[in-house]
Design an enzyme around this catalytic site. Structure first.
Site, PDB file in Angstrom:
ATOM      1  N   HIS A 178       0.815  -1.220   0.000  1.00 34.60           N
ATOM      2  CA  HIS A 178       0.000   0.000   0.000  1.00 34.60           C
ATOM      3  C   HIS A 178       0.847   1.267   0.000  1.00 34.60           C
ATOM      4  O   HIS A 178       1.852   1.364   0.708  1.00 34.60           O
ATOM      5  CB  HIS A 178      -1.066   0.006   1.095  1.00 34.60           C
ATOM      6  CG  HIS A 178      -0.609   0.061   2.520  1.00 34.60           C
ATOM      7  ND1 HIS A 178      -0.392   1.248   3.181  1.00 34.60           N
ATOM      8  CD2 HIS A 178      -0.357  -0.913   3.425  1.00 34.60           C
ATOM      9  CE1 HIS A 178      -0.033   0.991   4.437  1.00 34.60           C
ATOM     10  NE2 HIS A 178       0.002  -0.313   4.610  1.00 34.60           N
ATOM     11  N   ASP A 233       5.704   1.170   7.326  1.00 34.17           N
ATOM     12  CA  ASP A 233       4.294   0.849   7.039  1.00 34.17           C
ATOM     13  C   ASP A 233       3.705   1.841   6.062  1.00 34.17           C
ATOM     14  O   ASP A 233       3.254   2.904   6.469  1.00 34.17           O
ATOM     15  CB  ASP A 233       3.511   0.856   8.349  1.00 34.17           C
ATOM     16  CG  ASP A 233       2.072   0.443   8.171  1.00 34.17           C
ATOM     17  OD1 ASP A 233       1.712  -0.027   7.082  1.00 34.17           O
ATOM     18  OD2 ASP A 233       1.295   0.588   9.132  1.00 34.17           O
ATOM     19  N   GLU A 266      -5.247   1.999   2.127  1.00 33.19           N
ATOM     20  CA  GLU A 266      -5.246   0.788   2.957  1.00 33.19           C
ATOM     21  C   GLU A 266      -5.494   1.152   4.406  1.00 33.19           C
ATOM     22  O   GLU A 266      -6.261   0.512   5.120  1.00 33.19           O
ATOM     23  CB  GLU A 266      -3.904   0.061   2.817  1.00 33.19           C
ATOM     24  CG  GLU A 266      -3.893  -1.342   3.437  1.00 33.19           C
ATOM     25  CD  GLU A 266      -3.453  -1.405   4.901  1.00 33.19           C
ATOM     26  OE1 GLU A 266      -3.499  -2.498   5.478  1.00 33.19           O
ATOM     27  OE2 GLU A 266      -3.079  -0.372   5.476  1.00 33.19           O
ATOM     28  N   GLU A 267      -4.826   2.225   4.836  1.00 29.49           N
ATOM     29  CA  GLU A 267      -4.918   2.610   6.248  1.00 29.49           C
ATOM     30  C   GLU A 267      -6.302   3.115   6.633  1.00 29.49           C
ATOM     31  O   GLU A 267      -6.610   3.262   7.799  1.00 29.49           O
ATOM     32  CB  GLU A 267      -3.868   3.679   6.572  1.00 29.49           C
ATOM     33  CG  GLU A 267      -2.421   3.222   6.404  1.00 29.49           C
ATOM     34  CD  GLU A 267      -1.987   2.158   7.408  1.00 29.49           C
ATOM     35  OE1 GLU A 267      -2.837   1.683   8.181  1.00 29.49           O
ATOM     36  OE2 GLU A 267      -0.795   1.809   7.401  1.00 29.49           O
ATOM     37  N   ASP A 303       3.108  -6.122   3.175  1.00 27.90           N
ATOM     38  CA  ASP A 303       2.825  -4.975   4.033  1.00 27.90           C
ATOM     39  C   ASP A 303       3.709  -5.048   5.285  1.00 27.90           C
ATOM     40  O   ASP A 303       3.540  -5.943   6.102  1.00 27.90           O
ATOM     41  CB  ASP A 303       1.334  -5.024   4.419  1.00 27.90           C
ATOM     42  CG  ASP A 303       0.864  -3.759   5.120  1.00 27.90           C
ATOM     43  OD1 ASP A 303       1.676  -2.851   5.316  1.00 27.90           O
ATOM     44  OD2 ASP A 303      -0.340  -3.699   5.459  1.00 27.90           O
ATOM     45  N   HIS A 358       2.495   3.263  13.236  1.00 21.96           N
ATOM     46  CA  HIS A 358       1.494   4.330  13.115  1.00 21.96           C
ATOM     47  C   HIS A 358       1.859   5.577  13.914  1.00 21.96           C
ATOM     48  O   HIS A 358       0.988   6.270  14.413  1.00 21.96           O
ATOM     49  CB  HIS A 358       0.099   3.819  13.507  1.00 21.96           C
ATOM     50  CG  HIS A 358      -0.505   2.984  12.420  1.00 21.96           C
ATOM     51  ND1 HIS A 358      -1.813   2.563  12.435  1.00 21.96           N
ATOM     52  CD2 HIS A 358       0.018   2.502  11.278  1.00 21.96           C
ATOM     53  CE1 HIS A 358      -2.060   1.841  11.348  1.00 21.96           C
ATOM     54  NE2 HIS A 358      -0.964   1.797  10.635  1.00 21.96           N
TER      55      HIS A 358
HETATM   56 ZN   LIG Z   1      -0.635   0.591   8.963  1.00 22.90          ZN
END
Ligand SMILES: [Zn+2]
Ligand SMILES: *[C@@H]1O[C@H](CO)[C@@H](O)[C@H](O)[C@H]1NC(C)=O
Ligand SMILES: *[C@@H]1O[C@H](CO)[C@@H](O)[C@H](O)[C@H]1NC(C)=O
Length: 522
Positions: free
Chosen positions: A294, A306, A338-339, A367, A461
Site C-alpha cells: 500500500h 508501514d 489501505e490505512e 505490508d 502508526h
Molecule cells: Zn498501517
C-alpha cells in the site's frame, strides 16, 4: 497494516465505476536515473527470469536509497500537516491528494515509466469518503463516560458547537423509525447496538429530530465503528461500552431522567485517490501472478516501514524484473487508502469482471517488510479456510526461509491487509510481514533476536516511523523472498492449483469486517 479501529475512517461512496486515467508523464523528478528503455519487442528477447538471478539483484543499498527519496516526499506534507506524512487526502478540498501521498504515486509511476514499455501502467482513480474528528466530548448527567468515542464518518454537532438535551432511550435497537419516541426530537438519543448498521441508527436518529446519538455496546468494551456511506440524516454519533451504556439505559427505563451534552467537531468529505497497477506486457495475460503493497501511510507519520518498505520492495523487484522475460504475466499493485480500511484493494477487486477475476492465479501481499524488532511472519493461510492455492503459496515462503536457514512464524490470516478482498472473492492469497504493534515473545527473541516485550514495530502508526525505523537486513531478506515468489510464478504455475469455479470461497474470517472502512459494522 490497517489499524483495528478507525477514528478517522473512510468508506467508498455508493455507485462508481472504475475510472482508468492515462498516466501523467513524464515527471520532472530529481531521482530519474538514465536507464535503457526496453521495448516490448526487446522484452521477448530477454533471458527468462530465474529466481536465483533475480534475488541476486536485490540489495539493501538500493532499498535504503529509495527510502530516503520516500522520506523527502513525506516531508512535502510538513507545511500542511505539521510533520512528514504520506496520508491520503488533504486539508485543501481542491487538492487531488495529500502532498506526501501524491508524491509517492508520482515517484512510483516515474520509476516505472523509465522501464519503457516493459509494463503497461495504469492508474485506477476511485472516490472515497474521508472523515476527521478534531475534538469530541460527551457528558451524561454529571459524568463523562470513560468509554465514549466518536464513530467513524460521524458528522459534527450543529455548527460544530456543543448541543444540550435530555438523554432519551430508544426502543428495541433503533432500526425502525417507530422505535424512536417523540421526545427524541431536540434531544440526545441512547440506542443499543445490534440488528442494523450504525449508519441506520444514526440516520433514524436524525429523521426523528435528535441532536446526537449514542450507541451502547452489548459487550462491556468500547464500541468502535463507522457510520459508512454518509447520509444527510446522519447526526453526530458516539459509541460507548456496554457496561456504562446499560447503566444509563437502566436509569432511563426506571423513569429517572438524565441530561446530556454532546460536542463533535468533525468533517466528512469526498475525495478521490489512486491505485497504481503495472502489468508486464509480456507473459500469458490469462495467467497472472499478482502482488501488492500500500502506497499510503497514516496521518501520524511518514510510514517508512508501514508500508513504505513493502511499496519499495515491490518497486525494486519490478525494476529488476524488467531485465528478464516472463512466461506468465506479473501484475504489481500499489494500493491507496489501505490505512483507511483497505479501500483501494477492496475497490479494485469489486470492479473486476468474473473473467478478469479468473485471470489472477494468486495474490501476494507485502505490508511491513522491515520492522526494527522483526519476526519473519508468514500468513497462516490454508486451503480449507481460504481459496485453494493459498496453502501452496504459504509453502513457498516456508521452503524459502528454510532453504536460507532462517526461522519463521505463522500469523493469523485474518483480513488485516489488502489480501482480504482477494480471498473473499475466490482468489488464492497469502504473504509475509515482520510485525506491527504486537509484542515479541521470549521464544521469538530466540528465533529472531531483537527484544522480547517490545513491539515488533515500536513506531507503528507514529511519527517515528521514519528512516531509522527499518531493519535493513530483514528488509533485504524479505525483498529477496518477494523476488523469489515473483520469479517462481512468472516462470510457471506447474503444481499450483488451477482456479476453481468457486468465486466466493468459504473463509474462516468471512464474518469479520473489523479492518474495512466501507463495511458497516453491526
Ligand atoms: Zn498501517
Ligand atoms: C494455522 O492454521 C492451522 C489450520 O487452521 C491451525 O491448526 C494452526 O493452529 C494455525 N497456526 C497458527 C500459529 O495460527
Ligand atoms: C533459529 O532459532 C533457534 C532457536 O530455536 C536459534 O538457536 C537459531 O540461532 C535461530 N536461527 C537464526 C538464523 O536466527
Amino acid at each position: 497494516m490497517a489499524r483495528l479501529t478507525l477514528v478517522t475512517a473512510l468508506a467508498l461512496t455508493g455507485s462508481s465505476s472504475a475510472l482508468q486515467i492515462p498516466l501523467q508523464l513524464p515527471f520532472d523528478t530529481p531521482w530519474t536515473s538514465h536507464r535503457h528503455v526496453v521495448t516490448a519487442d526487446e522484452a521477448g528477447k530477454l533471458p527468462l527470469v530465474d529466481s536465483e538471478t533475480l534475488q541476486s539483484k536485490i540489495s539493501s543499498h538500493a532499498l535504503e536509497s529509495r527510502s530516503k527519496v520516500l522520506y523527502d516526499i513525506a516531508r512535502k506534507a510538513e507545511e500542511e500537516y505539521g510533520h512528514p506524512t504520506r496520508v491520503i487526502g488533504s486539508a485543501d478540498a481542491h487538492v487531488f491528494g495529500g502532498p506526501g501521498h501524491d508524491g509517492t504515486i508520482s515517484y512510483i509511476t516515474s520509476v516505472l515509466a523509465e522501464l519503457g514499455s516493459y509494463y503497461d501502467v495504469s492508474s485506477q482513480v476511485f472516490p472515497a469518503v474521508t472523515g476527521h474528528v478534531s475534538e469530541s466530548r460527551l457528558v451524561i448527567g454529571d459524568e463523562v463516560p470513560r468509554s465514549a468515542s466518536p464513530m467513524g464518518l460521524t458528522p459534527p454537532t450543529r455548527d460544530n458547537e456543543p448541543v444540550y438535551g435530555d438523554l432519551i432511550l430508544v426502543g428495541n435497537e433503533g432500526c425502525e423509525p417507530s422505535d424512536f419516541p417523540s421526545e427524541a426530537e431536540g434531544n440526545i438519543v441512547l440506542i443499543k447496538r445490534g440488528t442494523c448498521p450504525f449508519g441506520t441508527k444514526s440516520e433514524n436518529s436524525g429523521k426523528a429530530g435528535a441532536l446526537a446519538a449514542v450507541v451502547y455496546n452489548t459487550d462491556p468494551e468500547v464500541v468502535h465503528g463507522t457510520l459508512g456511506t454518509p447520509s444527510p440524516h446522519h447526526v453526530a454519533t458516539f459509541g460507548i461500552g456496554g457496561e456504562e451504556g446499560e447503566k444509563y439505559a437502566k436509569k432511563l427505563r426506571e423513569g429517572e431522567s438524565l441530561d446530556a451534552i454532546a460536542y463533535m467537531d468533525a468533517e466528512v468529505r469526498i475525495i478521490t485517490t489512486t491505485n497504481i497497477l503495472a502489468q508486464t506486457s509480456g507473459g500469458d495475460p490469462d495467467n497472472c501472478v499478482m502482488l501488492g503493497a500500500h502506497s499510503d501511510s497514516v496521518a501520524e507519520g511518514p510510514g517508512i516501514n508501514d508500508d513504505g518498505s513493502g511499496s519499495l520492495s515491490i518497486l525494486e523487484v519490478a525494476v529488476q524484473l524488467a531485465s528478464f522475460r516472463v512466461n506468465n504475466c506479473v501484475r504489481f499493485a500499489w494500493w491507496s487508502a489501505e490505512e483507511e480500511g483497505l479501500l483501494g484493494s477492496d475497490y479494485y477487486v469489486s470492479v473486476l469482471s468474473e473473467e478478469e477475476n479468473r485471470k489472477i492465479r494468486l495474490f501476494m501481499d507485502y505490508d511491513m517488510m522491515a520492522s526494527p524488532n522483526y519476526a519473519y511472519q508468514i500468513y497462516n493461510a490454508t486451503n480449507e479456510e481460504n481459496p485453494t492455492g493459498s496453502a501452496e503459496l504459504k509453502e513457498l515462503y516456508v521452503d524459502w526461509y528454510e532453504s536460507q536457514g532462517l526461522n519463521y512464524t505463522f500469523i493469523p490470516f485474518d483480513g488485516r491487509s489488502d489480501y482480504d478482498a482477494f480471498i473473499r472473492n475466490g482468489i488464492p492469497g497469502g504473504g509475509i510481514a515482520t510485525g506491527a504493534e504486537g509484542v515479541k515473545t521470549k521464544d521469538e527473541e530466540e528465533l529472531f533476536g531483537g527484544k522480547a516485550g517490545d513491539w515488533y514495530d515500536p513506531c507503528y502508526h507514529q511519527l517515528c516511523d521514519d528512516l531509522s525505523n527499518v531493519d535493513l537486513e530483514a528488509w533485504e531478506v524479505n525483498t529477496k523472498l518477494i523476488a523469489h515468489s515473483v520469479a517462481t510464478y512468472a516462470v510457471s504455475f506447474e503444481g499450483f492449483p488451477k482456479r476453481t469455479d468457486e468465486l466466493v470461497k468459504r473463509n474462516a474470517y468471512t464474518g469479520r469486517t473489523k479492518y474495512h472502512g466501507p463495511k458497516l459494522v453491526v
